[in-house]
Design an enzyme around this catalytic site. Structure first.
Site, mmCIF file in Angstrom:
data_model
loop_
_atom_site.group_PDB
_atom_site.id
_atom_site.type_symbol
_atom_site.label_atom_id
_atom_site.label_comp_id
_atom_site.label_asym_id
_atom_site.label_seq_id
_atom_site.Cartn_x
_atom_site.Cartn_y
_atom_site.Cartn_z
ATOM 1 N N LYS A 1 0.831 -1.212 0.000
ATOM 2 C CA LYS A 1 0.000 0.000 0.000
ATOM 3 C C LYS A 1 0.869 1.269 0.000
ATOM 4 O O LYS A 1 0.607 2.200 -0.739
ATOM 5 C CB LYS A 1 -0.934 0.029 1.229
ATOM 6 C CG LYS A 1 -1.922 -1.116 1.284
ATOM 7 C CD LYS A 1 -2.933 -0.930 2.408
ATOM 8 C CE LYS A 1 -2.334 -0.922 3.786
ATOM 9 N NZ LYS A 1 -1.709 -2.213 4.192
ATOM 10 N N ARG B 1 -9.174 0.874 8.762
ATOM 11 C CA ARG B 1 -8.674 -0.452 9.145
ATOM 12 C C ARG B 1 -9.809 -1.344 9.625
ATOM 13 O O ARG B 1 -9.615 -2.519 9.848
ATOM 14 C CB ARG B 1 -7.696 -0.339 10.311
ATOM 15 C CG ARG B 1 -6.317 0.197 9.974
ATOM 16 C CD ARG B 1 -5.478 -0.826 9.253
ATOM 17 N NE ARG B 1 -4.153 -1.087 9.730
ATOM 18 C CZ ARG B 1 -3.044 -0.432 9.377
ATOM 19 N NH1 ARG B 1 -3.099 0.581 8.563
ATOM 20 N NH2 ARG B 1 -1.873 -0.810 9.843
ATOM 21 N N ARG C 1 11.796 -5.702 4.467
ATOM 22 C CA ARG C 1 11.494 -4.300 4.118
ATOM 23 C C ARG C 1 12.479 -3.322 4.754
ATOM 24 O O ARG C 1 12.851 -3.444 5.911
ATOM 25 C CB ARG C 1 10.072 -3.970 4.579
ATOM 26 C CG ARG C 1 9.712 -2.509 4.406
ATOM 27 C CD ARG C 1 8.252 -2.284 4.368
ATOM 28 N NE ARG C 1 7.584 -2.472 5.647
ATOM 29 C CZ ARG C 1 6.285 -2.278 5.834
ATOM 30 N NH1 ARG C 1 5.524 -1.911 4.814
ATOM 31 N NH2 ARG C 1 5.736 -2.463 7.006
ATOM 32 N N ARG D 1 11.647 -1.283 10.141
ATOM 33 C CA ARG D 1 10.646 -0.886 11.124
ATOM 34 C C ARG D 1 10.647 -1.852 12.305
ATOM 35 O O ARG D 1 10.770 -3.052 12.124
ATOM 36 C CB ARG D 1 9.261 -0.878 10.463
ATOM 37 C CG ARG D 1 8.932 0.457 9.815
ATOM 38 C CD ARG D 1 7.665 0.420 9.036
ATOM 39 N NE ARG D 1 6.519 -0.163 9.731
ATOM 40 C CZ ARG D 1 5.291 -0.177 9.232
ATOM 41 N NH1 ARG D 1 5.053 0.365 8.046
ATOM 42 N NH2 ARG D 1 4.301 -0.725 9.897
ATOM 43 N N ARG E 1 -0.189 -8.389 13.580
ATOM 44 C CA ARG E 1 -0.757 -7.453 12.597
ATOM 45 C C ARG E 1 -1.622 -8.191 11.572
ATOM 46 O O ARG E 1 -2.681 -7.713 11.167
ATOM 47 C CB ARG E 1 0.364 -6.674 11.901
ATOM 48 C CG ARG E 1 0.972 -5.612 12.833
ATOM 49 C CD ARG E 1 2.368 -5.212 12.404
ATOM 50 N NE ARG E 1 2.417 -4.525 11.132
ATOM 51 C CZ ARG E 1 3.505 -4.482 10.348
ATOM 52 N NH1 ARG E 1 4.611 -5.088 10.707
ATOM 53 N NH2 ARG E 1 3.478 -3.822 9.222
HETATM 54 P P1 AMP Z 1 1.138 0.826 8.882
HETATM 55 O O1 AMP Z 1 2.287 1.759 8.636
HETATM 56 O O2 AMP Z 1 -0.072 1.177 8.080
HETATM 57 O O3 AMP Z 1 1.532 -0.624 8.760
HETATM 58 O O4 AMP Z 1 0.694 1.043 10.414
HETATM 59 C C1 AMP Z 1 1.595 0.777 11.475
HETATM 60 C C2 AMP Z 1 0.833 0.722 12.773
HETATM 61 O O5 AMP Z 1 0.197 1.984 13.027
HETATM 62 C C3 AMP Z 1 -0.311 -0.298 12.819
HETATM 63 O O6 AMP Z 1 0.140 -1.608 13.152
HETATM 64 C C4 AMP Z 1 -1.212 0.296 13.900
HETATM 65 O O7 AMP Z 1 -0.672 0.077 15.186
HETATM 66 C C5 AMP Z 1 -1.085 1.793 13.615
HETATM 67 N N1 AMP Z 1 -2.126 2.264 12.648
HETATM 68 C C6 AMP Z 1 -1.916 2.770 11.403
HETATM 69 N N2 AMP Z 1 -3.075 3.113 10.835
HETATM 70 C C7 AMP Z 1 -4.054 2.817 11.729
HETATM 71 C C8 AMP Z 1 -5.463 2.922 11.728
HETATM 72 N N3 AMP Z 1 -6.141 3.380 10.658
HETATM 73 N N4 AMP Z 1 -6.133 2.534 12.838
HETATM 74 C C9 AMP Z 1 -5.491 2.069 13.913
HETATM 75 N N5 AMP Z 1 -4.159 1.917 13.984
HETATM 76 C C10 AMP Z 1 -3.422 2.291 12.902
#
Ligand code: AMP
Length: 219
Positions: free
Chosen positions: A13, A88, A127, A160, A171
């Site tokens: 994404k 989400r 990554r 990360r 996740r």
């Molecule tokens: P990502 O970079 O999208 O993989 O997000 C990393 C982490 O940020 C996730 O595992 C969640 O802990 C938090 N996070 C990101 N976007 C959301 C969202 N829309 N709702 C809740 N937690 C989020």
């Protein structure tokens, strides 16, 4: 144009959102990036979000939705945006609709980047992310030209902290639990376009651009 990208962690994404945003001159809004920024600068939001993120759990909807609403009223978003990492779950999708309704906007397309578990694990464990511009690389599939250095801006690359086997598992579990109702929601609104995202990033991008061009012609 207002595009939502859905898909499991590791679907690509972030990579696709960046490319689409450059091509179509749209704002790229990644809730994960905004949260990580808040954690690294030590804001109240960052302090509240950190433990959830470390565990691979979702940050509470109220915090993330308020953060998104603040972002959606900024000037650079007015020409359109790509949402990466939000919604989400079903509650966030409904909240997004309410926010957009208040702003008298709607979603143009929701792309679902369908990805197999094998691909997800392989992508996430290798990554690399640029500390400065957020560009994504991969140790094997998409290595940077100079080890540890971003091709795009020369920034430092890092792994990360949530890209480790245990957190990846949480996740993915969280994603699977929420995905069905989220996808059903957009399917029922006729906004969902599903694509296989196991292949090469360029091929996935071309499929999305083709769909956007075709639907533009029909309008
Ligand atoms: P990502 O970079 O999208 O993989 O997000 C990393 C982490 O940020 C996730 O595992 C969640 O802990 C938090 N996070 C990101 N976007 C959301 C969202 N829309 N709702 C809740 N937690 C989020």
């Amino acid at each position: 144009m207002r595009i939502v990208l859905l898909g499991p962690p590791g679907a690509g994404k972030g990579t696709q959102a960046k490319r689409l945003a450059d091509k179509l001159r749209l704002a790229h809004i990644s809730t994960g990036d905004i949260l990580r920024q808040n954690v690294s600068t030590g804001t109240d939001l960052g302090k509240q979000a950190k433990s959830f993120m470390d565990q691979g759990a979702l940050v509470p909807d109220t915090l993330v939705t308020r953060m998104l609403e603040e972002r959606l009223i900024q000037a650079d978003v007015q020409n359109g945006f790509i949402l990466d990492g939000y919604p989400r779950n079903l509650a966030q999708a409904q909240d997004l609709d309410k926010i957009l309704q208040r702003l008298k906007l709607d979603i143009t397309t929701v792309f679902y980047l369908d990805t197999s578990t094998g691909t997800i694990i392989q992508r996430l464990t290798g990554r690399l992310v640029c500390k400065t511009c957020g560009a994504n690389f991969h140790i094997k599939n998409m290595p940077p030209k100079i080890k540890g250095t971003c091709d795009a801006c020369g920034g430092k690359l890092y792994q990360r902290s949530d890209d480790n086997a245990d957190t990846i598992k949480t996740r993915l579990d969280v994603y699977k639990k929420e995905a069905v109702s989220l996808l059903e929601y957009y399917k029922s609104k006729n906004q969902l376009v599903s694509l296989s995202a196991d292949g090469d990033a360029d091929v996935v991008l071309d499929k999305m651009l083709e769909y956007i061009n075709d639907s533009h012609k029909k309008c």
